[in-house]
Design an enzyme around this catalytic site. Structure first.
Site, short mmCIF file in Angstrom:
data_model
loop_
_atom_site.label_atom_id
_atom_site.label_comp_id
_atom_site.label_asym_id
_atom_site.label_seq_id
_atom_site.Cartn_x
_atom_site.Cartn_y
_atom_site.Cartn_z
CE LYS A 215 36.63 -37.51 -45.57
NZ LYS A 215 38.05 -37.20 -45.29
CB SER B 133 41.88 -35.42 -45.41
OG SER B 133 42.59 -36.24 -46.31
CB SER C 88 39.85 -37.22 -48.72
OG SER C 88 39.93 -37.39 -47.30
#
EC number: 6.3.5.7
Length: 526
Positions: free
Chosen positions: A76, A195, A171
């Site tokens: 990420k 997330s 996210s």
């Protein structure tokens, strides 16, 4: 080969069925085919091929570094990666190249993992849809599965077909989509209020949030220091345990990590669940919960009960306060953490030089989106001298009560809690953006954020709904009982036969769509 689990492909590499370079090239090819999903912000092709070449040399010499040697992974884009741009999907950090690796990234590379690239997210990980980053939203690969398209054909009549695509959740939506489309075998996400688990549930992969302090946060660009945890996304629970075994342990650069040595996370094959006690929190049966998710939740509980496990209703009495408490604490820490982005040391700086104050204001206005600025404003309000006691301190006290609720339940003999992960399946993008980020996050974090406030481990394996979409069910364990939690999740995964089989079917369904989109992308560029 790409449809195999991490453990299976590791064995194939050791047996010489495929080389690390061949595997890397297959993943890179698939990344290009699925580019329209927008899962990656940066594809580190040169770095990946070089790492694969080095791995190949080790295999030829018989010096494999372990199960991750030669395995393609993704990270990420809020984890620092040396020499590779780290943006947090924000204008504020566009062009920022860290001089060091986050501890978790370094540990994976030390084990020979091959870094395919950095994945997309909501700006600074503030969101639950992966729709608010500066590089655009991430599309859920399940939007293109045959079963979903057939089920929704009548709904999309007369519309632009692509307007019906689904969100990935957030996210860490880019990481979830990357794993689901076989462009990597594992991905790092971050988990502050759900997330990692939220997008895992929507994309049909396993999302694991370790106990707070088990895995280092050093190099993870902070959102909420007291809740942030690196998350793991894989195709099956066993693979998550393998990655956790590589990452867990003390880090001198993160004072919140455990001091004691961590044992390897090898998951036994659980065949008898009759000694388990599964808790079902009654407060999680909310009016907003979809009938589809509620039905699968009930079926999962019945599955344990039919195999001899004790399934009981439990109470987490402060649940109704948790989302408000989380909002106060989250935005307060966000305001503090975002203060470092002032345009002086690194990141974006505006051209205004009338005064330092004017430069600060303009830099932050240009660098942050409305969501980030809104959370900063909320946090600063809660931290004002006249509000501090009534909001921040009170929220800290409520957080303790929420954590104690979990302690009391586990002390009563419950081994694992079983809850939904999300209120419903993934929704179409056009429906998702009808509500603002704050409202959506409050809805989507309802079952997940309390775990972060209590510092507990949680994992979200999945089942398939009648609509042909993944639905996540969350298992919550005692603090630092991560191995037990994953063992139970592995048993459940084996019973429902998900997600690996369905992911392969997803790719079979989508392969022609991916090829068409790739050709369209090429023709547009020409």
């Amino acid at each position: 080969m790409l449809g195999r689990t991490l453990r299976e492909v590791s064995a194939a590499l050791k047996q010489g069925q495929i080389t690390p370079t061949e595997l890397c090239q297959k993943c890179l090819s698939l990344i290009k085919k699925t580019k329209f999903l927008n899962a990656y912000i940066t594809v580190s092709e040169e770095v990946a091929l070089k790492q694969a070449e080095e791995s190949e040399k080790r295999y030829k010499k018989g010096h494999s570094l372990g199960d991750l040697d030669g395995i393609p992974i993704a990270v990420k884009d809020n984890f620092s990666t040396s020499g590779i741009e780290t943006t947090c999907a924000s204008n504020m950090l566009k062009g920022y190249v860290p001089p060091y690796n986050a501890t978790v990234v370094q540990k994976l590379l030390d084990q020979g993992a091959v870094l395919m690239g950095k994945t997309n997210l909501d700006e600074f990980a503030m969101g639950s849809g992966s729709t608010d980053g500066v590089f655009g939203p991430v599309k859920n690969p399940w939007s293109y599965s045959k079963q979903y398209k057939e089920k929704t054909k009548h709904k999309a009549h007369g519309e632009n077909e692509d307007s019906n695509w689904l969100i990935t959740g957030g996210s860490s939506g880019g990481s979830a989509a990357a794993v689901a489309t076989f462009t990597c075998f594992a991905a790092l996400g971050s988990d502050t209020g759900g997330s990692t688990r939220n997008p895992a549930a929507h994309c049909g992969v396993v999302g694991f949030k370790p106990s707070y302090g088990l895995v280092s946060r050093h190099g993870l660009i902070p959102l909420v220091n007291s809740m942030d945890v690196p998350g793991i996304l894989t195709r099956c629970v066993d693979d998550a345990a393998i990655v956790l075994g590589m990452l867990a342990g003390h880090d001198p650069k993160d004072s919140t990590t455990v001091q004691d040595p961590v044992k390897p996370f090898t998951l036994p094959s659980l065949t008898d669940v009759s000694k388990l006690c599964i808790g079902i929190p009654k407060e999680y049966l909310t009016p907003e919960l979809s009938s589809e998710v509620q039905s699968l939740w009930s079926k999962a509980a019945n599955l344990f009960e039919s195999e001899g496990a004790k399934v009981i209703e439990v109470s987490l009495p402060h649940t109704s306060y948790s989302i408000v408490c989380y909002h106060v604490l989250c935005t307060s820490e966000v305001a503090s953490n975002m203060a470092r982005f002032d345009g002086l040391e690194y990141g974006h700086r505006c051209d205004i030089d009338v005064s330092t104050e004017a430069m600060y204001a303009a830099t932050r206005r240009e660098g942050f989106n409305d969501v980030v600025r809104g959370r900063i404003l909320s946090g600063n309000f809660f931290l004002l001298k006249e509000n501090y006691e009534n909001y921040f301190i009170k929220a800290q006290k409520v957080r303790r009560l929420i954590a104690n609720d979990f302690v009391n339940v586990f002390n009563s003999g419950v081994d694992v809690l079983l809850t939904p992960t999300t209120l419903r399946e993934a929704v179409p993008y056009q429906e998702f953006i009808k509500e603002d980020n704050r409202t959506r996050s409050a809805q989507d974090d309802i079952f997940t954020q309390a775990v972060n406030m209590a510092g507990l481990p949680a994992v979200s394996p999945v089942a398939l709904s009648n609509q042909g979409l993944p639905v996540g069910l969350q298992f919550i364990g005692r603090a630092f009982h991560d191995q037990q939690l994953l063992t139970v999740a592995k048993w459940f995964e084996k019973q429902v036969q998900f997600p690996v089989t369905q992911l392969q079917e997803l790719m079979d369904d989508c392969s022609s769509v991916f090829e068409i989109e790739k050709l369209a992308s090429v023709s547009l560029k020409q």
